[in-house]
Design an enzyme around this catalytic site. Structure first.
Site, PDB file in Angstrom:
ATOM      1  N   ASP A 100       0.850  -1.192   0.000  1.00 31.64           N
ATOM      2  CA  ASP A 100       0.000   0.000   0.000  1.00 31.64           C
ATOM      3  C   ASP A 100       0.883   1.239   0.000  1.00 31.64           C
ATOM      4  O   ASP A 100       2.114   1.129  -0.026  1.00 31.64           O
ATOM      5  CB  ASP A 100      -0.976  -0.013   1.195  1.00 31.64           C
ATOM      6  CG  ASP A 100      -2.318   0.579   0.803  1.00 31.64           C
ATOM      7  OD1 ASP A 100      -2.341   1.738   0.389  1.00 31.64           O
ATOM      8  OD2 ASP A 100      -3.340  -0.123   0.903  1.00 31.64           O
ATOM      9  N   HIS A 140      -3.005   3.058  -4.613  1.00 36.21           N
ATOM     10  CA  HIS A 140      -2.360   2.605  -3.372  1.00 36.21           C
ATOM     11  C   HIS A 140      -0.938   2.106  -3.636  1.00 36.21           C
ATOM     12  O   HIS A 140      -0.537   1.056  -3.148  1.00 36.21           O
ATOM     13  CB  HIS A 140      -3.204   1.530  -2.689  1.00 36.21           C
ATOM     14  CG  HIS A 140      -4.434   2.076  -2.035  1.00 36.21           C
ATOM     15  ND1 HIS A 140      -4.417   2.850  -0.899  1.00 36.21           N
ATOM     16  CD2 HIS A 140      -5.746   1.969  -2.377  1.00 36.21           C
ATOM     17  CE1 HIS A 140      -5.646   3.189  -0.563  1.00 36.21           C
ATOM     18  NE2 HIS A 140      -6.489   2.685  -1.444  1.00 36.21           N
ATOM     19  N   GLU A 174     -10.052   2.551  -4.860  1.00 37.73           N
ATOM     20  CA  GLU A 174      -9.620   3.914  -4.554  1.00 37.73           C
ATOM     21  C   GLU A 174      -8.446   4.377  -5.431  1.00 37.73           C
ATOM     22  O   GLU A 174      -7.386   4.724  -4.913  1.00 37.73           O
ATOM     23  CB  GLU A 174      -9.236   4.010  -3.073  1.00 37.73           C
ATOM     24  CG  GLU A 174     -10.415   3.706  -2.166  1.00 37.73           C
ATOM     25  CD  GLU A 174     -10.076   3.753  -0.690  1.00 37.73           C
ATOM     26  OE1 GLU A 174     -10.927   4.200   0.089  1.00 37.73           O
ATOM     27  OE2 GLU A 174      -8.975   3.300  -0.294  1.00 37.73           O
ATOM     28  N   PHE A 228     -13.610  -4.404  10.707  1.00 38.58           N
ATOM     29  CA  PHE A 228     -13.255  -4.564  12.115  1.00 38.58           C
ATOM     30  C   PHE A 228     -12.268  -3.489  12.572  1.00 38.58           C
ATOM     31  O   PHE A 228     -11.863  -3.477  13.730  1.00 38.58           O
ATOM     32  CB  PHE A 228     -12.695  -5.969  12.371  1.00 38.58           C
ATOM     33  CG  PHE A 228     -13.746  -7.058  12.337  1.00 38.58           C
ATOM     34  CD1 PHE A 228     -15.084  -6.771  12.111  1.00 38.58           C
ATOM     35  CD2 PHE A 228     -13.400  -8.387  12.550  1.00 38.58           C
ATOM     36  CE1 PHE A 228     -16.054  -7.764  12.080  1.00 38.58           C
ATOM     37  CE2 PHE A 228     -14.353  -9.392  12.534  1.00 38.58           C
ATOM     38  CZ  PHE A 228     -15.678  -9.087  12.297  1.00 38.58           C
ATOM     39  N   ASP A 229     -11.909  -2.565  11.664  1.00 43.32           N
ATOM     40  CA  ASP A 229     -11.139  -1.408  12.125  1.00 43.32           C
ATOM     41  C   ASP A 229     -12.079  -0.318  12.641  1.00 43.32           C
ATOM     42  O   ASP A 229     -11.613   0.706  13.130  1.00 43.32           O
ATOM     43  CB  ASP A 229     -10.215  -0.865  11.027  1.00 43.32           C
ATOM     44  CG  ASP A 229     -10.920  -0.604   9.705  1.00 43.32           C
ATOM     45  OD1 ASP A 229     -11.970  -1.227   9.449  1.00 43.32           O
ATOM     46  OD2 ASP A 229     -10.429   0.229   8.926  1.00 43.32           O
ATOM     47  N   TRP A 241      -8.006  -3.003   8.536  1.00 48.89           N
ATOM     48  CA  TRP A 241      -7.022  -2.030   8.052  1.00 48.89           C
ATOM     49  C   TRP A 241      -6.313  -1.475   9.275  1.00 48.89           C
ATOM     50  O   TRP A 241      -6.961  -1.145  10.280  1.00 48.89           O
ATOM     51  CB  TRP A 241      -7.724  -0.934   7.261  1.00 48.89           C
ATOM     52  CG  TRP A 241      -8.507  -1.493   6.121  1.00 48.89           C
ATOM     53  CD1 TRP A 241      -9.842  -1.778   6.098  1.00 48.89           C
ATOM     54  CD2 TRP A 241      -8.005  -1.896   4.837  1.00 48.89           C
ATOM     55  NE1 TRP A 241     -10.196  -2.317   4.879  1.00 48.89           N
ATOM     56  CE2 TRP A 241      -9.082  -2.394   4.086  1.00 48.89           C
ATOM     57  CE3 TRP A 241      -6.734  -1.871   4.253  1.00 48.89           C
ATOM     58  CZ2 TRP A 241      -8.934  -2.873   2.784  1.00 48.89           C
ATOM     59  CZ3 TRP A 241      -6.598  -2.346   2.949  1.00 48.89           C
ATOM     60  CH2 TRP A 241      -7.679  -2.836   2.233  1.00 48.89           C
ATOM     61  N   THR A 242      -4.983  -1.329   9.181  1.00 45.80           N
ATOM     62  CA  THR A 242      -4.236  -1.123  10.418  1.00 45.80           C
ATOM     63  C   THR A 242      -3.697   0.298  10.605  1.00 45.80           C
ATOM     64  O   THR A 242      -2.732   0.490  11.339  1.00 45.80           O
ATOM     65  CB  THR A 242      -3.074  -2.131  10.508  1.00 45.80           C
ATOM     66  OG1 THR A 242      -2.283  -2.026   9.313  1.00 45.80           O
ATOM     67  CG2 THR A 242      -3.585  -3.545  10.649  1.00 45.80           C
ATOM     68  N   GLU A 243      -4.320   1.286   9.972  1.00 47.94           N
ATOM     69  CA  GLU A 243      -3.865   2.665  10.190  1.00 47.94           C
ATOM     70  C   GLU A 243      -3.748   2.971  11.682  1.00 47.94           C
ATOM     71  O   GLU A 243      -2.789   3.593  12.137  1.00 47.94           O
ATOM     72  CB  GLU A 243      -4.853   3.669   9.575  1.00 47.94           C
ATOM     73  CG  GLU A 243      -4.823   3.747   8.059  1.00 47.94           C
ATOM     74  CD  GLU A 243      -5.856   2.844   7.414  1.00 47.94           C
ATOM     75  OE1 GLU A 243      -6.265   1.841   8.043  1.00 47.94           O
ATOM     76  OE2 GLU A 243      -6.251   3.130   6.270  1.00 47.94           O
TER      77      GLU A 243
HETATM   78  C1  ACM Z   1     -10.899  -0.614   0.946  1.00 49.17           C
HETATM   79  O1  ACM Z   1     -11.356  -0.578   2.093  1.00 49.17           O
HETATM   80  N1  ACM Z   1     -10.271   0.439   0.437  1.00 49.17           N
HETATM   81  C2  ACM Z   1     -11.047  -1.774   0.096  1.00 49.17           C
END
Ligand code: ACM
Ligand code: ZN
Length: 776
Positions: free
Chosen positions: A201, A271, A335, A433-434, A483-485
């Protein structure tokens, strides 16, 4: 409600929370998560599992030998028994656990688990089926020290979906090999069979590609990371990490032993900032670029007009297929802004050369994205692989054999199925789940936003009723994404996944006609004991008081029902004081008819839960009959019109169910005050999150009527369009007018029907989220 509570109590008393006199041998309980399809109890003496039992597997079947070792390990965790494994068959069944394949079943992952007085057999339609039988037996065992009793049973079980996935982003925060293995163990415990590994990413490239070493040398390191929600303030801590190909193969093998396929994702053509930083010639502008330290969607993407970009994609995928035997390779596609492509001579030349033309459905640049994805698909199909893409890959036309992962709601999955393409459902609203799992975000570790509590996950139905039975077959599975931001370490991964993963497992595996949230909750503590044994850092919200509010216009009260997952005692106060064991004990639905503060707590021998607090703000509109003259937006309808007069206020998160939305049409509600009532003030609240297309109201009006037919306007106000700098959050709107005595009150609220020029969604309608209507 009453009968369910009684059921809850019986289940729990029969199982986990029965205090056993010392020396009593504990019994297994087959009400596990995910709930098996068929559990048929059989009369007769229990089988006693003790240290003399062996786990037998067919000679020369390596996969079942490994399965036997797993079972031995699990039995050890649950009971401390150290069972031997050995080759053997059904003829040696007495006193033992026998593993075998050969079950005649349609579903390749099916198994039968039989317990007789003499022993246990697990027969699978495949080795994977046996593995799921082992998981069920494992979860059924009591947590004890020594022998256990296994009631006789015949369980016939199979998964509802063939694709049962969990996704993990290791780009935003790198997660080491040992933790990835721990994640895979979590999947196995929940009967999942696909690990979607998001490896690349903007914020870091995490897989070694030998032909392009700078991807990891340069692309795996970011210099600093933004603090909080893109505050503009950065830490000064470099973040890095990647997997060598050997390490990735080690993960693939580790997963395969647990009957889990690793699906790698190389997210393209967007990304890609990490790759562009390593190889700036792959971008439209040529850079320079920097591995991103902030979150969001970057404008810089792979240049689709550059032939070397296509070669780059081929080079990367060629090595990826060598590492990952998975039939499916995820190529991203989400995106991908088109601003660079619009301005890039090479991209425009490609559009021309391909004869691409924008039309009413898609722009030329969207078709160009399809060209890139098609190119990746052709390359992979030629190597016997299939692609998965995020639902944006529908824009510009799907690649011929692509599977769609539906994330921006469910429409992408529906559309894919209608087009005869496979789809996997991962909608943000239920399966991200984030997102926060509690409304009380001040007491949570920072998350990206949203609100997805366990109950919401559990209530998700992946097969939309909009699909015909023929179309529904294309919905091949369900997955949650992480997603681990905002997830800096694996302890936090565990917290975000558990116990939501338990709810996910039931959607993926179990029969939807057996769905029942309270019974699911009753099964959960037993699984949580295993989380405890394994040291998982799970979230505990489900152990707090569960409170449901229901406006009861017939009695003119707000009904408040409370329960605890394990039927422990609940104590509450209504005067704002802190509840303790000596506060009133909850026994039956509370009937609230005045303003106050409800506080409630579960008291267990191990201590008190978090305190639940709710302000109840009664006014003349509260719990009165309310009718909508224009529709509530379906996606954000929640409990419907009654939400506006339930005495409960929404907070700054518009997805908690306290707010309901209107989109494209106005809100027009009629409140019946039941008798002539004097009012001189009306108030509404809206919740604004401009970036999410959630705007303030542009108009608020109040009309009154004695007969509910003829109305007379008593007050109105218009509000200016929001500016870019206007704050997000709650906006209060109040109208005061000369006192009027009326029975019916009509409230009209107009949303922003055309967002301003400064907004990315300019000219499109915005949502308006409304809560509590107050009349005084
Ligand atoms: C995504 O959450 N951008 C697939
Ligand atoms: Zn370009």
């Amino acid at each position: 409600m009453i009968s369910i509570h009684r059921l809850l109590k019986t289940t729990l008393l029969a199982g986990l929370f029965t205090a056993c006199a010392s020396g009593t041998v504990q019994r297994a309980d087959y009400q596990v998560i995910p709930l098996p399809q068929q559990v048929a109890g059989v009369q007769g003496a229990d089988f006693r599992l003790d240290k003399n039992a062996k786990i037998l597997y067919p000679e020369n079947n390596e996969a079942l030998k490994r399965n036997a070792e797993f079972l031995a390990e699990y039995v050890g965790q649950m009971t401390g028994l150290r069972l031997q494994t050995a080759p053997g068959t059904g003829t040696d069944a007495r006193g033992n656990i026998v593993l075998a394949t050969g079950l005649a079943a349609e579903n390749p992952e099916a198994y039968r688990l039989q317990v007789t007085a003499d022993g246990v057999t697990i027969t699978g339609a495949s080795e994977a089926g046996v593995f799921y039988g082992i998981q069920t037996l494992r979860k059924a065992l009591p947590v004890t020290d020594g022998a256990a009793l296994l009631p006789q049973v015949e369980i016939n079980d199979w998964p509802r979906f063939g694709y049962r996935g969990a996704h993990l982003d290791v780009s935003r925060h790198f997660i080491g090999v040992d933790s990835v293995k721990r994640f895979i163990d979590m999947l196995a415990l929940h009967n999942m069979n696909r690990f979607h590994w998001h490896l690349t990413d903007d914020q870091g490239w995490r897989i070694e590609i030998r032909k392009h070493p700078r991807l990891t040398e340069v692309g795996s390191v970011r210099k600093a990371t933004v603090v909080g929600h893109n505050t503009g303030v950065y830490d000064s801590v470099p973040h890095s990490g990647f997997y060598t190909q050997d390490e990735a193969r080690e993960i693939v093998a580790y997963a395969a032993e647990r009957h889990i396929t690793v699906i790698p994702e190389i997210d393209l053509p967007g990304h890609m900032l990490a790759a562009l930083t390593a190889y700036p010639q792959l971008g439209c502008t040529g850079g320079p670029y920097e591995v991103w330290g902030q979150w969001g969607v970057a404008d810089d993407v792979l240049c689709a007009g550059n032939d070397s970009t296509l070669r780059f994609i081929e080079d990367v995928l060629a090595e990826v297929v060598e590492i990952f035997p998975s039939e499916y390779i995820h190529v991203g596609g989400d995106e991908c802004p088109k601003v660079r492509w619009k301005a890039c001579p090479k991209c425009q030349a490609r559009i021309k050369a391909l004869g691409i033309k924008g039309d009413t459905k898609h722009t030329a640049e969207e078709y160009l994205q399809s060209f890139v994805i098609n190119h990746a698909e052709k390359f992979l199909n030629a190597r016997g692989r299939q692609i998965i893409g995020w639902d944006e890959t529908l824009e510009g036309g799907l690649a011929p054999n692509a599977t769609v992962m539906s994330w921006r709601g469910v429409e992408g999955g529906i559309e894919a199925a209608r087009q005869g393409h496979q789809a996997i459902m991962t909608p943000t609203t239920y399966l991200y789940f984030d997102y926060y799992q509690s409304k009380d975000v001040d007491r949570e570790p920072m998350a990206i936003g949203g609100y997805v509590p366990v109950e919401m996950v559990y209530n998700y139905e992946p097969v939309s009723p909009a699909l015909s039975p023929e179309e529904a077959k294309y919905i091949i599975g369900v997955q949650a994404n992480l997603w681990t931001e905002y997830i800096p370490n694996f302890r936090q991964v565990e917290y975000m996944e558990l116990p939501r993963m338990a709810a996910l497992a039931e959607i993926q595996w179990s029969d939807p006609t057996q769905k029942n949230y309270e019974l699911f909750l009753a099964r959960l503590p037993k699984l949580v004991r295993i989380y405890d044994l394994l040291g998982y850092n799970y979230a505990t919200h489900v152990f707090d008081v569960n409170v449901s509010f229901l406006p009861n216009p017939a009695e003119g009260v707000l009904d408040v029902a409370m329960f605890a997952i394990d039927s422990a005692d609940i104590h509450y106060t209504l005067d704002g004081s802190e509840p303790t064991a000596s506060s009133p004990k909850y026994t039956d639905t509370l009937k609230i008819d005045r303003p106050g503060t409800l506080k409630a707590v579960v008291i267990r021998p191990t201590g008190a839960s978090r305190v639940f607090t709710e302000e109840i703000a009664f006014n003349k509109a509260s719990v009165k009959p309310i009718t909508m003259l224009q529709p509530i937006n379906k996606q954000y309808e929640y409990a419907g019109a009654g939400t506006l007069v339930d005495g409960l206020r929404g907070n700054g998160n518009y997805k908690t169910g306290r707010w309901i939305a209107f989109w494209k049409n106005d809100m027009e509600a009629v409140i019946d005050l039941l008798q002539p009532t004097e009012i001189s003030r009306a108030q509404i609240e809206t919740c604004v999150v401009k970036g999410d297309w959630v705007f303030d109201a542009r108009y608020f009006g109040v009309e009154v009527s004695d007969d509910g037919v003829t109305y007379r306007k008593v007050a109105e106000a218009e509000y200016p369009a929001l500016g870019q700098k206007d704050r997000d959050g709650i906006y209060e709107h109040e109208l005061t007018f000369d006192p009027v005595t009326t029975r019916y009150v009509k409230i009209v609220v107009k949303p922003e029907h055309s967002m301003p020029e400064w907004h990315p969604g300019k000219n499109s309608p915005a949502f308006v989220f409304i809560d509590e209507i107050s009349l005084n």
